[in-house]
Motif scaffolding. Structure first.
Motif, PDB file in Angstrom:
ATOM      1  N   ALA A  45       0.749  -1.467   0.623  1.00 55.81           N
ATOM      2  CA  ALA A  45       0.149   0.123   0.125  1.00 55.81           C
ATOM      3  C   ALA A  45       0.798   1.382  -0.209  1.00 55.81           C
ATOM      4  O   ALA A  45       0.705   2.345  -0.741  1.00 55.81           O
ATOM      5  N   PHE A  46       2.019   1.530   0.783  1.00 57.02           N
ATOM      6  CA  PHE A  46       2.679   2.294   0.656  1.00 57.02           C
ATOM      7  C   PHE A  46       3.210   2.751  -0.769  1.00 57.02           C
ATOM      8  O   PHE A  46       3.853   4.133  -1.046  1.00 57.02           O
ATOM      9  N   VAL A  47       3.964   2.101  -1.317  1.00 55.19           N
ATOM     10  CA  VAL A  47       4.837   1.303  -2.209  1.00 55.19           C
ATOM     11  C   VAL A  47       3.322   1.839  -3.419  1.00 55.19           C
ATOM     12  O   VAL A  47       3.880   3.568  -4.383  1.00 55.19           O
ATOM     13  N   ASP A 128      10.060  -1.750   7.148  1.00 51.91           N
ATOM     14  CA  ASP A 128      10.030  -1.021   6.535  1.00 51.91           C
ATOM     15  C   ASP A 128      10.516   0.338   6.080  1.00 51.91           C
ATOM     16  O   ASP A 128      10.153   0.899   4.948  1.00 51.91           O
ATOM     17  N   SER A 129      11.784  -0.256   6.123  1.00 50.51           N
ATOM     18  CA  SER A 129      12.758   0.729   5.593  1.00 50.51           C
ATOM     19  C   SER A 129      12.913   0.704   4.066  1.00 50.51           C
ATOM     20  O   SER A 129      12.767   0.863   3.558  1.00 50.51           O
ATOM     21  N   LEU A 134      11.708   1.528  -1.761  1.00 50.06           N
ATOM     22  CA  LEU A 134      11.042   0.823  -2.445  1.00 50.06           C
ATOM     23  C   LEU A 134      10.072   2.361  -3.441  1.00 50.06           C
ATOM     24  O   LEU A 134       9.940   2.855  -4.524  1.00 50.06           O
ATOM     25  N   GLY A 135       9.251   2.619  -2.399  1.00 55.85           N
ATOM     26  CA  GLY A 135       8.501   3.613  -2.614  1.00 55.85           C
ATOM     27  C   GLY A 135       9.511   4.639  -3.115  1.00 55.85           C
ATOM     28  O   GLY A 135       8.661   5.691  -3.719  1.00 55.85           O
ATOM     29  N   LEU A 168      15.491  12.133   0.226  1.00 53.71           N
ATOM     30  CA  LEU A 168      14.137  11.597   0.108  1.00 53.71           C
ATOM     31  C   LEU A 168      13.889  10.881   1.288  1.00 53.71           C
ATOM     32  O   LEU A 168      13.231  10.536   2.747  1.00 53.71           O
ATOM     33  N   TYR A 169      14.768   9.945   0.748  1.00 51.89           N
ATOM     34  CA  TYR A 169      14.737   8.774   1.616  1.00 51.89           C
ATOM     35  C   TYR A 169      15.209   9.157   2.643  1.00 51.89           C
ATOM     36  O   TYR A 169      14.615   8.437   4.393  1.00 51.89           O
ATOM     37  N   PHE A 170      15.963   9.667   3.586  1.00 53.39           N
ATOM     38  CA  PHE A 170      17.092   9.835   4.834  1.00 53.39           C
ATOM     39  C   PHE A 170      15.876  10.567   5.437  1.00 53.39           C
ATOM     40  O   PHE A 170      15.793  10.479   6.589  1.00 53.39           O
ATOM     41  N   SER A 171      15.260  11.555   4.279  1.00 53.22           N
ATOM     42  CA  SER A 171      14.167  12.236   5.920  1.00 53.22           C
ATOM     43  C   SER A 171      13.558  11.637   6.088  1.00 53.22           C
ATOM     44  O   SER A 171      12.075  11.125   6.820  1.00 53.22           O
TER      45      SER A 171
END
Length: 284
Positions: A45-47, A128-129, A134-135, A168-171
């Motif tokens: 769902a998140f992706v 979750d990471s 992937l998202g 963005l990923y680190f955020s």
């Protein structure tokens, strides 16, 4: 709405699509990572949600390209990569990660196997990471592909995608870690509502207040504010200060150590605090 969907699917997955009666692999973290997180419906769902959010950036990219040409399109890309609305889902996602598994008994069942608490905690966070990765990849890829499609040069687009996709990923990792901390401090709706409030505060209210109040000293003030959206905004403005100018080089993008530190250090702090809370928590 998105966070509530994640909550419900998390609770349904407490019954687990995989059998908890089966022996848990001795590798622990990997077993949990594959059996719980990756098989979870909230993972998919998140992706899908991030892909939809990226699609919403299409209009702004079109506008900047139409009015300002390729320089305008390139200057818009860093701002588009900041992850519009995504934190409003990520923080609640983390806020329901631990407490929902404790409340529905999943943790107790898992820990009755040859697993330690750190296996469960690390396995959940790794899962979750991966969903965030992937998202983020889907989000950045859509923006990059569409930008090239309407005229952006491939080399510059690739450079911006790598840099701002990583930022963005680190955020999002910071939002997730803060959510995990909330998940160990409170239960159920309290954790969820607090997460939604903090997501709004850190993603909208704080950046807006800082930018409007300290515009002349924005770069120095932002170093002290643990808001991932603000750090991304500041770095984006440093790279593309004018919509008529092409962005600067990667070296100049990363020449903001204070802002980068505020993306990474709070993540480690939130994770350390949440682990200390979970390690001592009563799981009965």
């Amino acid at each position: 709405m998105g966070s509530e969907i994640f909550r419900r699917t998390e609770l349904r997955n407490a019954r687990l699509n995989v059998s908890l009666a089966a022996p848990v692999p001795s590798r622990g973290i990997t077993g949990l990572f594959l059996k719980i997180s990756v098989h979870s419906k909230r993972f998919l769902a998140f992706v899908v949600f991030t892909g939809f959010m990226a699609f919403l950036q299409k209009g702004s990219l079109d506008k900047y390209f139409t009015y300002y040409g390729i320089p305008g399109l390139l200057s818009r890309m860093p701002h588009a990569m900041c992850g519009f609305m995504v934190p409003l889902v990520v923080l609640p996602l983390g806020a329901m990660a631990v407490n929902s598994a404790v409340e529905n008994g999943t943790v107790r069942v898992l820990l009755s196997k040859p697993l330690r608490r750190r296996d469960f905690f690390a396995g959940s966070f790794l899962g979750d990471s991966l969903a965030l990765f992937l998202g983020t990849a889907l989000y950045a890829s859509f923006i990059a592909t569409y930008s090239v499609h309407i005229g952006a040069p491939v080399s510059k687009t690739f450079e911006l995608t790598i840099v701002f996709g990583a930022l963005l990923y680190f955020s999002l990792l910071q939002y997730l870690a803060l959510g995990y901390l909330l998940s160990t401090l409170s239960k159920g709706k309290v954790s969820l509502l607090t997460a939604l409030f903090l997501a709004f505060l850190l993603d909208f209210a704080v950046p807006l207040l800082i930018v409007t109040s300290w515009r002349d000293n924005l770069f120095s003030v932002a170093h002290y504010i643990p808001s991932p959206s603000l750090q991304n905004m500041v770095i984006s403005m440093a790279v593309a200060p004018n919509r008529g100018l092409p962005p600067k080089s990667v070296g100049e993008v990363l020449n903001l150590p204070g802002n980068l530190a505020m993306l990474l250090l709070p993540t480690l702090l939130y994770l350390a605090l949440s682990w200390l809370r979970f390690r001592k928590a009563d799981l009965r």
